[in-house]
Design a protein around this motif. Sequence first.
Motif, PDB file in Angstrom:
ATOM      1  N   SER A 243     -30.188  41.197 -24.145  1.00 16.30           N
ATOM      2  CA  SER A 243     -30.003  39.689 -23.426  1.00 16.30           C
ATOM      3  C   SER A 243     -31.486  39.046 -23.231  1.00 16.30           C
ATOM      4  O   SER A 243     -31.384  38.109 -22.609  1.00 16.30           O
ATOM      5  CB  SER A 243     -29.133  39.855 -22.130  1.00 16.30           C
ATOM      6  OG  SER A 243     -29.666  40.640 -21.220  1.00 16.30           O
ATOM      7  N   VAL A 244     -32.675  39.716 -23.285  1.00 17.42           N
ATOM      8  CA  VAL A 244     -33.898  39.357 -22.845  1.00 17.42           C
ATOM      9  C   VAL A 244     -34.758  39.319 -24.284  1.00 17.42           C
ATOM     10  O   VAL A 244     -34.924  40.283 -24.939  1.00 17.42           O
ATOM     11  CB  VAL A 244     -34.463  40.092 -21.993  1.00 17.42           C
ATOM     12  CG1 VAL A 244     -35.800  39.679 -21.426  1.00 17.42           C
ATOM     13  CG2 VAL A 244     -33.679  40.127 -20.591  1.00 17.42           C
ATOM     14  N   ASN A 270     -36.923  34.680 -22.349  1.00 12.61           N
ATOM     15  CA  ASN A 270     -35.478  34.040 -22.551  1.00 12.61           C
ATOM     16  C   ASN A 270     -34.552  34.901 -21.987  1.00 12.61           C
ATOM     17  O   ASN A 270     -34.508  36.120 -22.648  1.00 12.61           O
ATOM     18  CB  ASN A 270     -35.171  33.334 -23.634  1.00 12.61           C
ATOM     19  CG  ASN A 270     -36.132  32.102 -24.004  1.00 12.61           C
ATOM     20  OD1 ASN A 270     -36.129  31.334 -22.978  1.00 12.61           O
ATOM     21  ND2 ASN A 270     -37.024  32.349 -24.708  1.00 12.61           N
ATOM     22  N   TYR A 271     -33.561  34.726 -21.116  1.00  9.91           N
ATOM     23  CA  TYR A 271     -32.487  35.608 -20.587  1.00  9.91           C
ATOM     24  C   TYR A 271     -31.397  34.795 -20.954  1.00  9.91           C
ATOM     25  O   TYR A 271     -31.008  33.685 -20.537  1.00  9.91           O
ATOM     26  CB  TYR A 271     -32.434  36.057 -19.186  1.00  9.91           C
ATOM     27  CG  TYR A 271     -31.422  36.636 -18.826  1.00  9.91           C
ATOM     28  CD1 TYR A 271     -31.170  37.823 -19.018  1.00  9.91           C
ATOM     29  CD2 TYR A 271     -30.502  36.045 -17.835  1.00  9.91           C
ATOM     30  CE1 TYR A 271     -29.647  38.416 -18.697  1.00  9.91           C
ATOM     31  CE2 TYR A 271     -29.401  36.536 -17.426  1.00  9.91           C
ATOM     32  CZ  TYR A 271     -28.843  37.858 -17.672  1.00  9.91           C
ATOM     33  OH  TYR A 271     -27.889  38.299 -17.338  1.00  9.91           O
ATOM     34  N   PHE A 272     -30.564  35.539 -21.666  1.00 10.42           N
ATOM     35  CA  PHE A 272     -29.018  34.759 -21.995  1.00 10.42           C
ATOM     36  C   PHE A 272     -27.967  35.629 -21.543  1.00 10.42           C
ATOM     37  O   PHE A 272     -27.840  36.928 -21.776  1.00 10.42           O
ATOM     38  CB  PHE A 272     -28.880  34.915 -23.714  1.00 10.42           C
ATOM     39  CG  PHE A 272     -29.869  34.341 -24.331  1.00 10.42           C
ATOM     40  CD1 PHE A 272     -29.900  32.869 -24.682  1.00 10.42           C
ATOM     41  CD2 PHE A 272     -31.269  34.774 -24.807  1.00 10.42           C
ATOM     42  CE1 PHE A 272     -30.710  32.137 -25.267  1.00 10.42           C
ATOM     43  CE2 PHE A 272     -31.976  34.112 -25.404  1.00 10.42           C
ATOM     44  CZ  PHE A 272     -31.880  32.536 -25.813  1.00 10.42           C
ATOM     45  N   ASN A 277     -22.144  31.129 -21.035  1.00 12.72           N
ATOM     46  CA  ASN A 277     -23.267  30.831 -21.962  1.00 12.72           C
ATOM     47  C   ASN A 277     -24.501  30.262 -21.210  1.00 12.72           C
ATOM     48  O   ASN A 277     -25.070  29.704 -21.861  1.00 12.72           O
ATOM     49  CB  ASN A 277     -22.835  29.622 -22.879  1.00 12.72           C
ATOM     50  CG  ASN A 277     -21.644  30.360 -23.924  1.00 12.72           C
ATOM     51  OD1 ASN A 277     -21.856  31.440 -24.669  1.00 12.72           O
ATOM     52  ND2 ASN A 277     -20.913  29.711 -24.216  1.00 12.72           N
ATOM     53  N   ALA A 278     -24.836  30.814 -20.103  1.00 12.52           N
ATOM     54  CA  ALA A 278     -25.910  30.649 -19.496  1.00 12.52           C
ATOM     55  C   ALA A 278     -27.220  31.026 -19.896  1.00 12.52           C
ATOM     56  O   ALA A 278     -27.199  32.164 -20.394  1.00 12.52           O
ATOM     57  CB  ALA A 278     -25.817  30.781 -17.907  1.00 12.52           C
ATOM     58  N   ALA A 279     -28.305  30.282 -20.010  1.00 12.79           N
ATOM     59  CA  ALA A 279     -29.725  30.656 -20.203  1.00 12.79           C
ATOM     60  C   ALA A 279     -30.736  30.490 -19.115  1.00 12.79           C
ATOM     61  O   ALA A 279     -30.597  29.436 -18.631  1.00 12.79           O
ATOM     62  CB  ALA A 279     -29.954  30.201 -21.525  1.00 12.79           C
ATOM     63  N   GLY A 281     -34.907  30.646 -18.783  1.00 10.16           N
ATOM     64  CA  GLY A 281     -36.443  30.864 -19.766  1.00 10.16           C
ATOM     65  C   GLY A 281     -37.577  30.734 -18.682  1.00 10.16           C
ATOM     66  O   GLY A 281     -37.707  29.650 -17.694  1.00 10.16           O
ATOM     67  N   GLY A 324     -33.458  26.242 -17.677  1.00 12.11           N
ATOM     68  CA  GLY A 324     -32.220  26.753 -17.754  1.00 12.11           C
ATOM     69  C   GLY A 324     -31.095  25.907 -18.202  1.00 12.11           C
ATOM     70  O   GLY A 324     -31.210  24.692 -18.243  1.00 12.11           O
ATOM     71  N   SER A 325     -30.038  26.415 -18.890  1.00 13.72           N
ATOM     72  CA  SER A 325     -29.019  25.659 -19.229  1.00 13.72           C
ATOM     73  C   SER A 325     -27.393  26.539 -19.062  1.00 13.72           C
ATOM     74  O   SER A 325     -27.745  27.774 -19.023  1.00 13.72           O
ATOM     75  CB  SER A 325     -29.017  25.398 -20.597  1.00 13.72           C
ATOM     76  OG  SER A 325     -28.974  26.624 -21.451  1.00 13.72           O
ATOM     77  N   LYS A 335     -28.415  20.862 -18.292  1.00 19.33           N
ATOM     78  CA  LYS A 335     -29.866  21.537 -18.389  1.00 19.33           C
ATOM     79  C   LYS A 335     -30.789  21.240 -17.615  1.00 19.33           C
ATOM     80  O   LYS A 335     -30.806  20.087 -16.791  1.00 19.33           O
ATOM     81  CB  LYS A 335     -30.694  21.161 -19.775  1.00 19.33           C
ATOM     82  CG  LYS A 335     -29.878  21.435 -21.044  1.00 19.33           C
ATOM     83  CD  LYS A 335     -30.424  20.929 -22.505  1.00 19.33           C
ATOM     84  CE  LYS A 335     -29.560  21.298 -23.558  1.00 19.33           C
ATOM     85  NZ  LYS A 335     -30.216  20.790 -24.866  1.00 19.33           N
TER      86      LYS A 335
END
Length: 399
Positions: A243-244, A270-272, A277-279, A281, A324-325, A335
């Motif tokens: 995820s990274v 970036n981490y997902f 569906n959070a991200a 960065g 982030g989003s 976002k």
Amino acid sequence: MKRIAKKFLLSAFCLISPLAFAYEFSAIVTDSTKVDYYNEKLEDPLLKQSEKFTGAFTTPLFNDGVSNFAAEGSVEHKLDKQFGDNADTDNNIVLDCTLFKFSTAKKISRTQNIDFSIGRYIYSDLTGIVLAQTNDGAFVKYSSSKVELSAYGGYSGLQNVKNVSVLTSKGEVWAPEDEKDVYDFTAPYVTGSVCLSFPYFFLNQTVSFEGLGVFNVAGPGDLEDDDERFYGTVSFTGPLSNSVFYTLCGTLGTAAEDNKVGLLGKFNLNYFAPYKNAALGFSTIFASGKKGGFGSFVGFSKVTSCLSKDEPIYSGIFKAGVNGSIIPVDRLVVKASGDMVYKMPVDDDSAEYYGLQVSGGLVYKMYSDVNLNLSVTHFNGKEKDASRTEFALGLALAL
């Protein structure tokens, strides 16, 4: 003889007719409203209003399933209205062709392929900062399981200067002496690049090397400067876990004024997350200035580093921030981001705090063919004259 002619026409019709009815046409109507305040008191705003119609066309060529042609054109009305003591209004129509591209691919063996495209389309280098714009050119890539080799050549001189901004070697945005309405050509440059990549070279990491050259040539737009620039980029990208992911790249570019080499460094992490569906960065970018061991770094495409009043490019800039989003509910994307910006003064080797930029926004897909965008960005400069706030509202309707 007539029977043979009829058979020929029938065969040709059977061959062409599947392609003739396989084309796709789409259209998008967008409305954008932006209000910019160039002071802390939110006075004397600048209104930027735009209505745009974009039509796109795609169709397969031949029956190989990999050859196609795509085109896209737009007509846009732009209104810039300044309020306050310096009141002014700029009202114009802009026509453009942003895509006119033929592409195809050929499979050499089970693990080897060749891709080719030619025409007008967006092209970006490994950094996405040096070269990132629409050009007229050609691209070819050979790929296998162990190596990828690609080459690109493009020409900027036929692009509309109202939509494509390029930089001279001095870091100045090129503009015609007498800009025309509707369509005016931008500065004529030839760009060429060669890129060598090794996918999954070690531990699923991809290593890439790219050489890029920029040369001024003759064209409809007048360009008197003798301008040649060269860039060399090394890039590492890949997963650190499931995820990274990260991207690390460095670029050396020839500098114009002091005959030194400029440096651009870029790092993204970036981490997902599976939840909503959070991200998340983290990113940092450094572009050398005139002082120190390096010269001023100057790219080719105009890419601004922050929203401040003077919109500085990536030259003598250091920026670090988080973003982030998340999709809290269906059809809604939220976002947010924050960046600290530093400048390298001409008379000092150290970086000086320039300002803090924060931004928040949302994208709401009201229906399958209707999108609503809303964002607010504020740059709080150390010097109040550099501060700027922008409110933006956009609506897109697919037809």
